[in-house]
Design a protein around this motif. Structure first.
Motif, mmCIF file in Angstrom:
data_model
loop_
_atom_site.group_PDB
_atom_site.id
_atom_site.type_symbol
_atom_site.label_atom_id
_atom_site.label_comp_id
_atom_site.label_asym_id
_atom_site.label_seq_id
_atom_site.Cartn_x
_atom_site.Cartn_y
_atom_site.Cartn_z
ATOM 1 N N SER A 170 0.838 -1.212 0.000
ATOM 2 C CA SER A 170 0.000 0.000 0.000
ATOM 3 C C SER A 170 0.863 1.248 0.000
ATOM 4 C CB SER A 170 -0.893 0.051 1.239
ATOM 5 O OG SER A 170 -1.693 -1.073 1.310
ATOM 6 N N LYS A 171 1.946 1.201 0.753
ATOM 7 C CA LYS A 171 2.841 2.374 0.815
ATOM 8 C C LYS A 171 3.530 2.592 -0.526
ATOM 9 C CE LYS A 171 3.960 2.167 5.733
ATOM 10 N NZ LYS A 171 4.419 0.902 6.330
ATOM 11 N N VAL A 172 4.074 1.502 -1.073
ATOM 12 C CA VAL A 172 4.860 1.608 -2.304
ATOM 13 C C VAL A 172 3.993 1.954 -3.517
ATOM 14 C CG1 VAL A 172 6.421 0.343 -3.829
ATOM 15 C CG2 VAL A 172 6.519 -0.058 -1.376
ATOM 16 N N PHE A 173 2.742 1.454 -3.541
ATOM 17 C CA PHE A 173 1.869 1.671 -4.694
ATOM 18 C C PHE A 173 0.986 2.908 -4.540
ATOM 19 C CE2 PHE A 173 1.546 -2.824 -6.796
ATOM 20 C CZ PHE A 173 2.925 -2.927 -6.789
ATOM 21 N N ALA A 177 -5.673 -4.361 -2.261
ATOM 22 C CA ALA A 177 -6.645 -5.009 -1.378
ATOM 23 C C ALA A 177 -5.926 -5.788 -0.275
ATOM 24 C CB ALA A 177 -7.529 -5.957 -2.194
ATOM 25 N N LEU A 178 -6.538 -5.770 0.893
ATOM 26 C CA LEU A 178 -5.988 -6.462 2.073
ATOM 27 C C LEU A 178 -6.439 -7.921 2.078
ATOM 28 C CD1 LEU A 178 -4.882 -6.537 5.066
ATOM 29 C CD2 LEU A 178 -7.163 -5.744 5.754
ATOM 30 N N ALA A 233 -9.134 -0.665 5.383
ATOM 31 C CA ALA A 233 -8.910 -1.148 4.011
ATOM 32 C C ALA A 233 -10.175 -0.929 3.179
ATOM 33 C CB ALA A 233 -8.545 -2.624 4.023
ATOM 34 N N GLU A 234 -9.973 -0.365 1.980
ATOM 35 C CA GLU A 234 -11.124 -0.098 1.111
ATOM 36 C C GLU A 234 -11.575 -1.389 0.411
ATOM 37 O OE1 GLU A 234 -10.023 3.064 -1.513
ATOM 38 O OE2 GLU A 234 -12.050 3.277 -2.335
ATOM 39 N N TYR A 235 -10.618 -2.237 0.040
ATOM 40 C CA TYR A 235 -10.906 -3.490 -0.668
ATOM 41 C C TYR A 235 -10.263 -4.650 0.084
ATOM 42 C CZ TYR A 235 -12.360 -0.615 -4.592
ATOM 43 O OH TYR A 235 -13.017 0.302 -5.390
ATOM 44 N N ILE A 236 -10.916 -5.833 -0.011
ATOM 45 C CA ILE A 236 -10.418 -7.029 0.659
ATOM 46 C C ILE A 236 -10.106 -8.099 -0.390
ATOM 47 C CG2 ILE A 236 -10.954 -8.839 2.353
ATOM 48 C CD1 ILE A 236 -10.761 -6.005 3.580
ATOM 49 N N GLY A 237 -8.950 -8.746 -0.282
ATOM 50 C CA GLY A 237 -8.580 -9.833 -1.183
ATOM 51 C C GLY A 237 -7.062 -9.976 -1.199
ATOM 52 N N GLU A 238 -6.528 -11.073 -1.433
ATOM 53 C CA GLU A 238 -7.240 -12.279 -1.777
ATOM 54 C C GLU A 238 -7.564 -13.057 -0.511
ATOM 55 O OE1 GLU A 238 -5.282 -14.419 -4.896
ATOM 56 O OE2 GLU A 238 -6.679 -16.098 -4.803
ATOM 57 N N ILE A 239 -8.838 -13.402 -0.393
ATOM 58 C CA ILE A 239 -9.277 -14.254 0.710
ATOM 59 C C ILE A 239 -10.049 -15.423 0.100
ATOM 60 C CG2 ILE A 239 -9.356 -12.435 2.468
ATOM 61 C CD1 ILE A 239 -12.454 -12.352 1.958
#
Ligand code: MN
Length: 245
Positions: free
Chosen positions: A42-45, A54-55, A79-85
């Motif tokens: 998340s930091k790098v992108f 996504a988390l 987190a706005e998006y979740i994955g991969e779960i």
């Protein structure tokens, strides 16, 4: 155009790919395989509005990363998006299904608590169990089943539960994959590559902008022109990224 399930952080030259991905694609969802990876990526992108990280915690590494379950759950609120779960019930991973399911249930419960999230889910060999978990957490948000490989009956069940699907070039390489795509609702379909894990026949990874073969298939299945297919996909994207799904 759209890559709703990419492991962009895992390409050897990830950072140098970022500007091209941002330019070529309307939207790219970079799924992470562990919460620590999400924090770092998340930091790098950061800095590209159309690339979201996504988390997640990949079910294939559920046992190795089980100690990160609490970190995972604690980060969901931000987190706005979740994955991969998700769950993997294939022969290599089915022995860890209990651990996988405990992680998935904890994630879905927290997603419910924070008002719902858009989630990219893995369901290989465990479609019914994933749909059971989603049914047990009806307010967890919008589920996108990536690279769906279940039966026709499981597809019907997923559609009844209002699941979305992200489809990539490797999935449609098989007749079964193409036939499943034909049974997915137009309004619930997105594109993905699953690169660099998913690869071309020559072994090179699919890049996030290489989804044209799926659009071509959709022209055929939906009996629409390419522009109409693209406009349908973009309106799907707009719906899901606005949280209006
Ligand atoms: Mn994946």
């Amino acid at each position: 155009m759209i890559d709703f399930h990419s492991h962009l952080d895992l390409y050897p030259n990830a950072l140098s790919l970022l500007p091209r991905v941002a330019q070529e694609n309307r939207f790219t969802l970079v799924v992470s395989t562990s919460p620590k990876a999400w924090q770092a990526t998340s930091k790098v992108f950061a800095g590209y509005a159309n690339i979201k990280v996504a988390l997640g915690l990949h079910p294939e590494i559920a046992v190795a990363k089980a100690a990160e379950k609490h970190l995972l759950v604690s980060l969901i609120a931000q987190a706005e998006y979740i994955g991969e779960i998700g769950l993997d019930g294939s022969p290599r991973f089915k022995s860890s299904l209990t651990v996988q399911r405990a992680i998935l249930d904890a994630v879905l419960a927290e997603c419910e608590r924070v008002g719902g999230r858009v989630m990219s889910l893995h369901s290989r060999g465990a479609v019914d169990q994933v749909l059971d978990a989603l049914a047990a957490h009806p307010m967890a948000g919008t589920a996108v089943l990536h690279w769906f490989s279940g039966t026709n009956r499981q597809l019907s069940r997923a559609v009844e539960q209002d699941a979305w699907f992200s489809v990539g070039p490797s999935m449609i390489a098989s007749e079964k994959g193409r036939q499943l795509v034909a049974g997915m609702p137009k309004s619930r379909l997105l594109l993905e590559t699953d690169g660099p894990f998913a690869t071309k026949p020559n072994g090179e990874p699919w890049f996030p902008w290489e989804t044209a073969s799926v659009t071509t298939l959709l022209c055929d299945v939906w009996k629409l022109q390419r522009e109409e297919v693209c406009s349908q996909l973009l309106s799907n994207l707009e719906l899901i990224t606005r949280g209006g799904a």
